[in-house]
Design an enzyme around this catalytic site. Structure first.
Site, PDB file in Angstrom:
ATOM      1  N   HIS A  47       0.826  -1.222   0.000  1.00 43.97           N
ATOM      2  CA  HIS A  47       0.000   0.000   0.000  1.00 43.97           C
ATOM      3  C   HIS A  47       0.859   1.270   0.000  1.00 43.97           C
ATOM      4  O   HIS A  47       0.482   2.289   0.579  1.00 43.97           O
ATOM      5  CB  HIS A  47      -0.961   0.013   1.194  1.00 43.97           C
ATOM      6  CG  HIS A  47      -1.963  -1.102   1.177  1.00 43.97           C
ATOM      7  ND1 HIS A  47      -3.127  -1.046   0.443  1.00 43.97           N
ATOM      8  CD2 HIS A  47      -1.951  -2.321   1.783  1.00 43.97           C
ATOM      9  CE1 HIS A  47      -3.797  -2.181   0.605  1.00 43.97           C
ATOM     10  NE2 HIS A  47      -3.102  -2.971   1.411  1.00 43.97           N
ATOM     11  N   ASN A  52     -10.403  -3.310   1.061  1.00 44.02           N
ATOM     12  CA  ASN A  52      -9.991  -3.202  -0.339  1.00 44.02           C
ATOM     13  C   ASN A  52     -11.205  -2.919  -1.211  1.00 44.02           C
ATOM     14  O   ASN A  52     -12.353  -3.051  -0.770  1.00 44.02           O
ATOM     15  CB  ASN A  52      -9.315  -4.492  -0.816  1.00 44.02           C
ATOM     16  CG  ASN A  52      -7.930  -4.691  -0.235  1.00 44.02           C
ATOM     17  OD1 ASN A  52      -7.238  -3.732   0.083  1.00 44.02           O
ATOM     18  ND2 ASN A  52      -7.525  -5.929  -0.075  1.00 44.02           N
ATOM     19  N   TYR A 109      -0.050  -4.720  11.265  1.00 44.44           N
ATOM     20  CA  TYR A 109      -0.296  -3.347  10.814  1.00 44.44           C
ATOM     21  C   TYR A 109       0.232  -2.308  11.808  1.00 44.44           C
ATOM     22  O   TYR A 109       0.965  -1.390  11.410  1.00 44.44           O
ATOM     23  CB  TYR A 109      -1.780  -3.131  10.521  1.00 44.44           C
ATOM     24  CG  TYR A 109      -2.175  -3.484   9.110  1.00 44.44           C
ATOM     25  CD1 TYR A 109      -2.003  -4.785   8.624  1.00 44.44           C
ATOM     26  CD2 TYR A 109      -2.703  -2.538   8.248  1.00 44.44           C
ATOM     27  CE1 TYR A 109      -2.354  -5.116   7.327  1.00 44.44           C
ATOM     28  CE2 TYR A 109      -3.059  -2.862   6.948  1.00 44.44           C
ATOM     29  CZ  TYR A 109      -2.887  -4.151   6.494  1.00 44.44           C
ATOM     30  OH  TYR A 109      -3.219  -4.480   5.206  1.00 44.44           O
TER      31      TYR A 109
END
Length: 529
Positions: A86, A163, A375
Site C-alpha cells: 500500500h 480493499n 499493521y
C-alpha cells in the site's frame, strides 16, 4: 515518435496546469505563507538563504553557519521507510453521517442515531507496487477509513481497513509474507514476474482462485477512486450493550457508480497520465463535486455461522446476499484535500488493530488476526512509537493514558504518576462498556487448515454471472500474464483451478495459454471441491 512525445508532454502539462488552477481556486496557494520573515526550524530569523558563510566570496565554508548545515542535514532525513504494501496512496478528509440507530447491535455511539456525524480520513492505495508507481496497474485498491469519534459518542478511533475487491488471495496470515514476496519484483532483476506469483498461487492449491477471478476481471483496474466500491473483506463482530455478538461484513457503495478500465484503456491512460486517480479525486473535491459512498453491512446471526457450505470467516469468500442481505447504515462524503501530502496521506497509520472493544471487534478470521499485529507494528517501524500522537492519527476525543517518552513524544503527560495502579493517588477509571465480548472456546490447539475450504465454487459462480464481454476481458487479462509463465506444470496447475471452478472458464484460459486440456482435466479431477 518525437511528435507523439510532444503531444504527451503537452497533455501532461495541461493536466498539471488544471490541477494547479483547481488547487489555487480552492485556497491552497503554492507558497504556504507570503508574509513574515523567513526563519530556521527553531524560529530564528534568516539573514541570507542564498549564500553560505565563507572566508571571502570564494573561500571555504565555515562550520559556524549551522543553519546551512542543518538545512542540508534535514533534507537528507526527509524520507521515512516506504510501506511494504500500500505504498502508492492518496488521501482525503471527509465526514460520515449515520442513517439510524444501531444500538440493538452495537454499543458504538456514532452509530446510535440518525444524523450523527463523525470526522473521517480516507486513504486509497494500490497494494503491491512502489510509492511512485502508476495508478493504472492491475492491483487491488486499498480502501481504508479512519473514524475519529466524538467524545459524546464514546470517543476513540476506529479504522475500517479494506480493499475495493471483496475477497483476498489467502486465508491464513502466515502466508502473507510469501504472497507479497512473490508479487513484488524479482530480487535479482527487480522486475515483477508472473512466473513467480503464479508459481506461488499454484502451490497454494486453489485458495486464490476466487480472488484471481475478481482481480483479472475489469474490477482489477478501476477507472477512478471515486467510481469503485470498498469492502471490509473480513468479518467483524458487533457487540451490543447486552453483550450480544453479531457477525457482520461492511461494504462502501460508491454513489458515483462503478466504472472500470479494460486492459487497453488502462494502458492508454497510463501512457497519458499515470497519476490519473489522484488527479481525478483532488480535482473533483476542489471543484465542489464531493464524492460519497454509502456504508452497508451484512449481518450473519451466530447460529448460522456453522451451517453454511463454506467458512464465513474465510477471507477468500464473500457472503451471498441471499444469505446475508445488505443494510444501509450511513453515508461518507469526502470534502477536503489534505494541506500536506506527507503529513496526512504518508503519515496516516491505518490498522485493523484500532477498533472499539465492547462495540466493534475483530472476528476470529485467521488472516485478520495476523493483521491486528502486523499493521500497527509496521507503523511503529515507519513513524515511531508515538505515531498515534501525529495530528492525522490523533483522536478528537481526549487521550488519558500512562504511556511516556520515546522519539517524537509531544509531552502531554504531567505529574508524577506514570503507572495505572495506585493506593495513594487517583487514577483514571476504566469503563465496563469497553470490556471485550465473551465467547466460549472448546477445541484442540492445533496447526490445521479450515475444514471447509470450498476454493472453487464462488469463483465459478462469479464467472457464470459475467456477461460475454466481461468473460472475454477476464480471459484476455489473465492470459496476458499466465501466458508469460514458462513452466507447463504451473500453467496446467492454474488452468486446472479455473477448470474446477467452471469448465468453460478452464477451457477458454487453457486454450489461450496453450495448455493440454487432457492434462488439465486430470489435474482438476484430483482437486477437492
Amino acid at each position: 515518435m518525437v511528435a507523439r512525445r510532444r503531444v504527451w508532454l503537452v497533455a501532461a502539462a495541461a493536466a498539471a496546469m488544471g490541477v494547479t488552477a483547481a488547487t489555487m481556486a480552492a485556497g491552497h496557494p503554492g507558497s504556504p505563507h507570503g508574509d513574515g520573515v523567513y526563519t530556521s526550524d527553531f524560529g530564528t530569523p534568516v539573514g541570507d538563504d542564498r549564500n553560505t558563510l565563507s572566508v571571502g566570496p570564494r573561500g571555504p565554508q565555515l562550520v559556524q553557519d549551522t543553519r546551512a548545515f542543518e538545512k542540508l542535514a534535514r533534507f537528507n532525513r526527509e524520507r521515512i521507510p516506504e510501506r511494504v504494501v500500500h505504498a502508492r496512496g492518496t488521501g482525503a478528509h471527509g465526514v460520515f453521517e449515520s442513517y439510524g440507530d444501531l444500538s440493538d447491535l452495537t454499543r458504538a455511539g456514532f452509530l446510535g442515531g440518525a444524523g450523527r456525524k463523525t470526522e473521517v480520513f480516507v486513504r486509497f492505495s494500490t497494494v503491491i507496487h512502489s510509492k511512485g508507481s502508476p495508478e493504472t496497474l492491475r492491483d487491488p485498491r486499498g480502501f481504508a477509513v479512519k473514524f475519529k469519534i466524538a467524545e459524546e459518542y464514546g470517543g476513540g478511533v476506529w479504522d475500517l481497513v479494506g480493499n475495493n475487491l471483496d475477497v483476498f488471495f489467502i486465508r491464513d496470515q502466515v502466508s502473507f509474507p510469501d504472497m507479497v514476496h512473490s508479487l513484488k519484483p524479482d530480487p535479482v532483476t527487480n522486475i515483477q514476474d508472473p512466473n513467480r506469483f503464479f508459481d506461488f498461487f499454484g502451490a497454494l492449491g486453489g485458495v486464490a482462485t476466487n480472488m484471481l477471478t475478481v482481480l483479472y476481471s475489469d474490477l482489477g483496474t478501476p477507472a477512478t477512486l471515486r467510481e469503485m466500491h470498498g469492502h471490509s473483506v473480513h468479518a467483524y463482530k458487533l457487540v451490543s450493550a447486552e453483550r450480544k455478538v453479531t457477525y457482520v461484513k461492511f461494504q462502501w457503495t460508491t454513489m458515483q457508480g462503478i466504472r472500470n478500465f479494460t486492459g487497453p484503456e488502462a494502458m492508454d491512460m497510463q501512457a497519458r497520465d499515470f497519476n490519473h486517480a489522484t488527479r481525478d479525486l483532488y480535482d473533483s473535491i476542489n471543484a465542489g463535486q464531493y464524492p460519497s459512498w454509502e456504508l452497508r453491512m451484512q449481518v450473519m446471526p451466530s447460529d448460522r455461522m456453522y451451517k453454511l457450505d463454506f467458512d464465513p470467516l474465510d477471507a477468500t469468500k464473500r457472503w451471498p446476499e441471499r444469505i446475508a442481505p445488505f443494510r444501509k447504515i450511513g453515508k461518507m462524503t469526502l470534502n477536503r484535500v489534505p494541506d500536506n501530502f506527507f503529513q496526512a496521506t504518508e503519515s496516516v497509520a491505518m490498522s485493523p488493530g484500532t477498533f472499539l472493544p465492547g462495540a466493534i471487534e475483530p472476528s476470529e478470521d485467521k488472516l485478520l488476526q495476523g493483521r491486528l499485529v502486523s499493521y500497527p507494528d509496521t507503523q511503529r517501524y515507519r513513524l515511531g512509537a508515538n505515531y498515534a500522537d501525529l495530528p492525522i492519527n490523533r483522536p478528537v476525543s481526549p487521550v488519558r493514558s500512562y504511556t511516556q517518552d520515546g522519539a517524537g513524544n509531544n509531552g502531554a503527560m504531567k505529574g508524577t504518576l506514570n503507572y495505572g495502579l495506585s493506593l495513594t493517588m487517583p487514577t483514571f477509571e476504566t469503563s465496563d462498556a469497553a470490556l471485550f465480548s465473551e465467547s466460549k472456546v472448546c477445541d484442540v490447539v492445533t496447526q490445521a487448515p479450515i475444514p471447509k475450504s470450498a476454493d472453487f465454487a464462488q469463483a465459478g459462480q462469479l464467472y457464470h454471472s459475467f456477461n460475454w464481454r466481461e468473460r472475454a476481458n477476464l480471459i484476455s487479462n489473465l492470459a496476458g500474464d499466465l501466458g508469460q509463465v514458462r513452466s507447463m506444470l504451473v500453467r496446467n496447475t492454474m488452468c486446472s483451478h479455473f477448470y474446477k471452478a467452471h469448465e468453460q472458464f478452464g477451457r477458454r484460459i487453457a486454450k489461450a495459454v496453450n495448455c493440454d486440456m487432457k492434462v488439465v482435466r486430470e489435474m482438476a479431477d484430483h482437486l477437492d471441491g
